[in-house]
Design an enzyme around this catalytic site. Structure first.
Site, PDB file in Angstrom:
ATOM      1  CG  ASP A  45     -15.323  -3.123  48.013  1.00  0.00           C
ATOM      2  OD1 ASP A  45     -15.022  -4.334  48.090  1.00  0.00           O
ATOM      3  OD2 ASP A  45     -16.416  -2.717  47.599  1.00  0.00           O
ATOM      4  CG  ASP A  60     -19.964  -8.906  46.956  1.00  0.00           C
ATOM      5  OD1 ASP A  60     -20.140  -8.432  48.096  1.00  0.00           O
ATOM      6  OD2 ASP A  60     -19.300  -8.339  46.076  1.00  0.00           O
TER       7      ASP A  60
END
Ligand code: GLA
Length: 692
Positions: free
Chosen positions: A495, A431
């Site tokens: 997301d 990430d």
């Protein structure tokens, strides 16, 4: 392309579908020539593939450079071109400044995707400040009057906008230090181009940092697409004999509309970009983020893993929250050791349990970052990107590590390497949750050295652990480009797992990327980001056309929802080899509905998703037609169950299609099937198989 091996950069005579080999290029040149015009230089200054300013070219340049005592603007003293099969190499030399440009354009023989490689060398005696070096300056024909570009924000990635190219410049600049939520692909199109037909030229910049995408239309109507990294003022200074390589740009041109773009890019990405570990069977993931977030302990993960195994999950991915002291996003990035209060025996008992249940194990990391509240920061406060003496503004409470410094990169490599050596980890979700600011690397102005450093770090880790698959995530889809994808097997596109949002986000990632590279997970309902509630079959069907996974906590599902999810996991396993190797097509149906399909390359089979998101404007929807099949063949068509409950009540006439009805490819393409597709949030899954 035409170059005179003299002092002018080459001109592009033609860029489009392949021409017959017999076409005489001199004739083509004459047919394209523009005569003298009033109020222009007496020796015409024409559009080339590498224009510079200062000698009569009034458009955007491909190069902006500055040497304080330069004798004159850049002008080419020699141009040399060589072309071998599928490759054109152009070398431009500017004297007396002392600057050499090498442009190598390579055409992939299988897919016709063009890769453009551009390198500048300082061959002079002065320091050269580089302000801009385009990866590609592509003159495009006048009929490509439209631009397709993308906008994007967190959880709202890849919103398409299509408009007529304005006079002058259209430009999109990304300064986030990552690829950005809007990606790095854009296209020009003729006005009638659509999903299935029409001329389109698409350019993708393979670079995970600041960049600019430009379409320029000059007063005389000439037009160009330009793509390149964006450098900060003072970021790159080349001393004598130093070189600078621009990121690679990939280009394709087609007469088959937007699907023609993916028809070129998908096989190219499969064969030339994705790492070999990406070609393994794509396991069904479970990721803990949307079920437990930061709120878990070992016992709970054991319970979750049991439940996952029962529904058919094959890989259990532990997201954020597993390392020293990390209970929220306020702390601990940089301390990549297992939190022993959560996991008294380390991660081994959990990994052993996961493996005993028949799954493999994946782990979340964010190696480029450091939390001010972390042991790493306390030990090395100067390792973050910062301007000495200035504030250190955070984003998501974190700072960027200055990976361009070798000691920082080596430390991070050591930590992740140890983690992978000590544990049986099959997969890393990598990430990157922050913009890169201040724009500095290795203590100097500019963010691009950090981008190159992350490539280096990934390369090093992949060499050391070739079997570990890595996913590129950056607050969702903010780092999706073909340079990061050379090192990562898949991307996390957003997301948001809201399936209606995902229809758009996965579709537009699908312009460039084949479905197996796109993580597609079934989220909870209501969705944690949008609050929208959607049925399990709708959510699961949208996730089928990617690399399937689950975010919703299976322990919380009702019996029917768990059954539906289990059935869809089984369906994915049954079809994934075909979904991940076939031809992916997208097309709009009438009245706000759209379809996507994966068709076997020999046309023998297709899996189609026809989706209606909103309430259809007409009670009786337009038929669903199916492009891409063989019109002469007969096909058995089945509507896969469970049928969307909302539309189930109007289906008596289609009962035969539970077992299969026969239609010719021509009928499917022309007449199509009249499915009840006017109710909102309806997703039909259609299986088509050649019956001959
Ligand atoms: C980012 C990612 C999410 C999740 C969280 C964890 O937001 O995009 O998927 O991994 O970080 O903190």
């Amino acid at each position: 392309m035409l170059g005179d091996n003299g002092a002018n950069a080459p001109r592009l005579l033609y860029f489009g579908a392949r021409l017959p080999d017999t076409q005489d290029l001199t004739e083509l040149e004459l047919a394209q020539a523009v005569g003298w015009r009033e109020s222009t230089p007496d020796s015409p200054v024409v559009q080339t593939i590498f224009p510079t300013n200062g000698w009569g070219w009034m458009g955007e340049p491909a190069l902006r450079t500055y040497a304080p005592d330069a004798p004159s603007p850049v002008s080419w003293s020699t141009c040399r071109m060589e072309s071998t099969d599928g490759q054109i190499r152009t070398e431009l030399q500017a004297e007396p400044l002392g600057l050499n440009i090498e442009l190598v354009w390579v055409l992939d023989p299988e897919t016709d995707v063009l890769s453009a490689h551009t390198t500048l060398r300082n061959t002079g005696k002065r320091s050269l400040h580089l302000a801009e070096l385009a990866s590609i300056y592509l003159p495009i024909p006048a009929h490509l009057t439209q631009v397709l570009a993308f906008d994007g924000d967190w959880s709202r990635e890849l919103a398409p906008t299509r408009f007529t190219a304005p006079p002058g410049l259209w430009r999109r600049t990304n300064r986030t230090g990552r690829t950005g939520f809007a990606g790095a692909t854009f296209a020009t199109l003729e006005p009638d181009a659509g999903d299935i037909s029409g001329r389109v030229t698409a350019v993708h910049l393979a670079w995970s940092g600041n960049h600019r995408l430009t379409v320029e239309t000059l007063p005389d109507g000439s037009r160009a697409m330009i793509a390149g990294a964006m450098l900060d003022d003072g970021e790159v200074t080349l001393e004598p004999e130093e070189t600078f390589s621009a990121p690679v740009a990939y280009v394709c041109t087609t007469v088959n509309g937007l699907n023609g773009v993916s028809d070129a890019f998908h096989p190219f990405v499969r064969s030339q970009i994705l790492p070999t570990e990406a070609s393994q069977t794509r396991k069904v993931h479970f990721n803990t983020w949307e079920s437990v977030g930061f709120d878990f302990d070992e016992a709970e993960l054991f319970e979750l893993a049991e439940c996952c195994a029962k529904i058919g999950i094959e890989r259990f991915v532990l997201d954020d929250g597993w390392f020293s002291g990390r209970r929220s996003d306020l702390s601990s990035l940089g301390d990549w050791t297992v939190d022993t209060t959560l996991f008294p025996g380390g991660l081994h008992p959990l990994i052993d349990r996961v493996k005993a249940l028949g799954m493999d194990f994946g782990l979340w990391v964010e190696p480029e970052m450091v939390s001010p509240d972390s042991a790493l920061y306390r030990d090395h406060p100067d390792w973050c990107v910062h301007a000495p003496g200035d504030d250190r503004p955070t984003m998501r409470n974190q700072l960027w590590l200055d990976l361009a410094r070798s000691e920082v990169r080596e430390h991070v490599f050591g930590q992740i390497d140890e983690l992978l050596r000590e544990h049986d980890i099959a997969y890393l979700k990598w990430d990157c949750n922050r913009f890169q600011f201040p724009s500095m690397s290795a203590g100097k102005i500019g963010a691009s050295a950090n981008v190159r450093s992350v490539y280096e770090l990934l390369d090093q880790l992949r060499d050391a652990h070739p079997h570990v698959e890595i996913e590129s995530c950056a607050s969702g889809g903010a780092r999706i480009d073909l340079e990061i994808l050379k090192r990562t097997s898949r991307i996390w596109p957003s997301d948001t797992t809201d399936a209606i949002e995902r229809l758009r986000i996965q579709r537009w990632n699908g312009l460039l990327l084949p479905p197996e590279a796109i993580g597609a997970h079934v989220g909870p309902s209501p969705n944690p980001i949008t609050g929208r509630s959607l049925s399990m079959d709708f959510r699961a069907r949208v996730a089928l056309f990617g690399h399937f996974g689950v975010e919703v906590d299976p322990r919380t599902l009702s019996g029917p929802d768990r059954d539906s999810l289990t059935d869809h996991i089984a369906l994915y396993k049954q079809h994934r080899e075909r979904i991940h190797a076939g031809r992916m097509l997208f097309w709009k149906l009438a009245e706000g509905a759209d379809a996507r399909a994966v068709i076997a390359h020999d046309g023998s089979e297709a899996l189609v998703l026809a989706c209606q998101s909103e309430v259809g404007r007409r009670g009786v929807a337009a038929p669903v037609t199916f492009p891409g099949l063989d019109s002469e063949s007969n096909y058995r068509v089945r509507l896969l169950e469970p049928w969307p409950s909302i539309a189930n009540r109007r289906l008596e006439h289609l009962i035969g299609m539970k077992t299969g009805s026969l239609f010719s490819g021509a009928v499917l393409a022309e007449t199509g099937l009249r499915l009840p597709l006017s109710d909102p949030e309806t997703a039909w899954l259609i299986h088509i198989e050649r019956a001959d």
